[in-house]
Enzyme design. Structure first.
Site, PDB file in Angstrom:
ATOM      1  CD  GLU A  98      37.487  56.787  35.883  1.00 40.16           C
ATOM      2  OE1 GLU A  98      37.334  56.221  36.975  1.00 40.16           O
ATOM      3  OE2 GLU A  98      36.570  57.373  35.279  1.00 40.16           O
ATOM      4  CG  ASP A 102      34.577  51.700  26.887  1.00 36.56           C
ATOM      5  OD1 ASP A 102      35.185  51.537  25.819  1.00 36.56           O
ATOM      6  OD2 ASP A 102      33.459  51.217  27.091  1.00 36.56           O
ATOM      7  N   GLY A 104      36.138  57.364  26.900  1.00 30.02           N
ATOM      8  CA  GLY A 104      36.837  58.572  27.324  1.00 30.02           C
ATOM      9  C   GLY A 104      35.889  59.707  27.666  1.00 30.02           C
ATOM     10  CB  THR A 106      33.564  58.945  32.337  1.00 30.26           C
ATOM     11  OG1 THR A 106      32.456  58.143  31.916  1.00 30.26           O
ATOM     12  CG2 THR A 106      33.464  59.210  33.818  1.00 30.26           C
ATOM     13  CG  LEU A 107      39.655  60.910  31.863  1.00 32.06           C
ATOM     14  CD1 LEU A 107      39.587  60.806  33.373  1.00 32.06           C
ATOM     15  CD2 LEU A 107      40.667  59.924  31.315  1.00 32.06           C
ATOM     16  CE  LYS A 130      36.485  47.888  28.488  1.00 28.00           C
ATOM     17  NZ  LYS A 130      35.017  47.689  28.464  1.00 28.00           N
ATOM     18  CG  PHE A 151      31.791  44.775  30.867  1.00 28.33           C
ATOM     19  CD1 PHE A 151      31.550  46.093  30.519  1.00 28.33           C
ATOM     20  CD2 PHE A 151      31.558  44.373  32.179  1.00 28.33           C
ATOM     21  CE1 PHE A 151      31.075  47.001  31.454  1.00 28.33           C
ATOM     22  CE2 PHE A 151      31.076  45.275  33.121  1.00 28.33           C
ATOM     23  CZ  PHE A 151      30.834  46.590  32.752  1.00 28.33           C
ATOM     24  CG  ASP A 158      29.893  48.061  38.974  1.00 30.54           C
ATOM     25  OD1 ASP A 158      30.633  48.905  38.415  1.00 30.54           O
ATOM     26  OD2 ASP A 158      28.653  48.141  38.936  1.00 30.54           O
ATOM     27  NE  ARG A 164      30.943  48.986  42.921  1.00 31.63           N
ATOM     28  CZ  ARG A 164      31.017  49.752  41.844  1.00 31.63           C
ATOM     29  NH1 ARG A 164      32.170  49.931  41.231  1.00 31.63           N
ATOM     30  NH2 ARG A 164      29.937  50.336  41.374  1.00 31.63           N
TER      31      ARG A 164
HETATM   32  P1  IMP Z   1      33.793  55.881  29.332  1.00 30.79           P
HETATM   33  O1  IMP Z   1      33.071  57.141  29.672  1.00 30.79           O
HETATM   34  O2  IMP Z   1      33.187  55.175  28.147  1.00 30.79           O
HETATM   35  O3  IMP Z   1      35.280  56.059  29.175  1.00 30.79           O
HETATM   36  O4  IMP Z   1      33.520  54.866  30.493  1.00 30.79           O
HETATM   37  C1  IMP Z   1      34.217  54.917  31.668  1.00 30.79           C
HETATM   38  C2  IMP Z   1      33.408  54.348  32.818  1.00 30.79           C
HETATM   39  O5  IMP Z   1      32.535  53.283  32.410  1.00 30.79           O
HETATM   40  C3  IMP Z   1      34.356  53.762  33.808  1.00 30.79           C
HETATM   41  O6  IMP Z   1      34.734  54.729  34.774  1.00 30.79           O
HETATM   42  C4  IMP Z   1      33.596  52.611  34.377  1.00 30.79           C
HETATM   43  O7  IMP Z   1      32.822  53.054  35.470  1.00 30.79           O
HETATM   44  C5  IMP Z   1      32.679  52.169  33.275  1.00 30.79           C
HETATM   45  N1  IMP Z   1      33.253  51.058  32.491  1.00 30.79           N
HETATM   46  C6  IMP Z   1      33.723  51.076  31.231  1.00 30.79           C
HETATM   47  N2  IMP Z   1      34.172  49.891  30.832  1.00 30.79           N
HETATM   48  C7  IMP Z   1      33.985  49.066  31.894  1.00 30.79           C
HETATM   49  C8  IMP Z   1      34.257  47.658  32.108  1.00 30.79           C
HETATM   50  O8  IMP Z   1      34.795  46.916  31.272  1.00 30.79           O
HETATM   51  N3  IMP Z   1      33.919  47.185  33.333  1.00 30.79           N
HETATM   52  C9  IMP Z   1      33.359  47.944  34.313  1.00 30.79           C
HETATM   53  N4  IMP Z   1      33.077  49.249  34.143  1.00 30.79           N
HETATM   54  C10 IMP Z   1      33.405  49.803  32.946  1.00 30.79           C
HETATM   55 MG    MG Z   2      34.647  54.729  36.885  1.00 24.43          MG
END
Ligand code: IMP
Ligand code: MG
Length: 175
Positions: A98, A102, A104, A106-107, A130, A151, A158, A164
């Protein structure tokens, strides 16, 4: 829209850390079969470099396309699978690759999804994390860098599908 970009991690800094991660992963999976699951699109460059730093004979690479709803700089936590894996992962040792963690969310969603398919193990390798925003406790087994709550773009990451292709990672500010 123009963005002001400030370099956070140079390509040399990234390359050195990716080499270390590759060596650590190769050691951990020595004598095993490993499947890298690359989360598209953001992880494509990281995974390309990482897989070449993992000295294992029995390594397979597969891709999982994921889209967080929305175009902005905040994740909704709702992810849509845009492209599924090409093969089953039942009984396999898988490593999710991954770009950035951020909240977490998505993960968490992805590890839950992959576990339903009966892999032998699921581990996570993330280039960036982060810390301040982590809403969910997700274990990252191999982590590149912890960064501040900025960010960032480049090296696969992106904003609105731009940047990218930058070979380094930069913080972005809107003008
Ligand atoms: P989460 O679900 O909040 O952990 O977000 C994870 C997803 O958000 C990552 O896989 C990225 O695709 C996108 N993302 C989060 N922070 C950033 C950033 O600072 N720059 C670009 N994409 C981000
Ligand atoms: Mg991603």
């Amino acid at each position: 829209m123009t963005h002001r970009l400030t370099t956070l991690l140079s390509s040399e800094t990234i390359a050195a850390r990716v080499k270390e991660l590759g060596a650590e992963i190769a050691k951990a999976y020595s004598g095993k079969k490993l499947v890298l699951i690359v989360i598209l699109k953001g992880s494509f460059l990281f995974a390309a470099d990482l897989c070449r730093a993992i000295e294992l004979r029995d390594l397979r690479v597969d891709f999982l396309g994921v889209r967080s709803y929305g175009e902005g700089t905040e994740t909704s936590g709702v992810v849509q699978i845009t492209q599924d894996l090409s093969r089953p992962i039942e009984g396999e040792d898988v490593l999710i690759v991954e770009d950035i963690v951020d909240t977490g969310l998505t993960l968490l969603h992805l590890t839950d999804l992959l576990r339903t398919r009966g892999p032998r193990s699921v581990a996570v390798c993330a280039l960036l994390k982060k810390p301040t925003r982590a809403r969910t406790a997700v274990d990252i087994d191999y982590l590149g860098f912890t960064i501040d709550d900025e960010f960032v773009v480049g090296y696969g990451l992106d904003v609105g599908e731009r940047y990218r292709n930058l070979p380094y990672i930069a913080m972005v500010e809107r003008d």
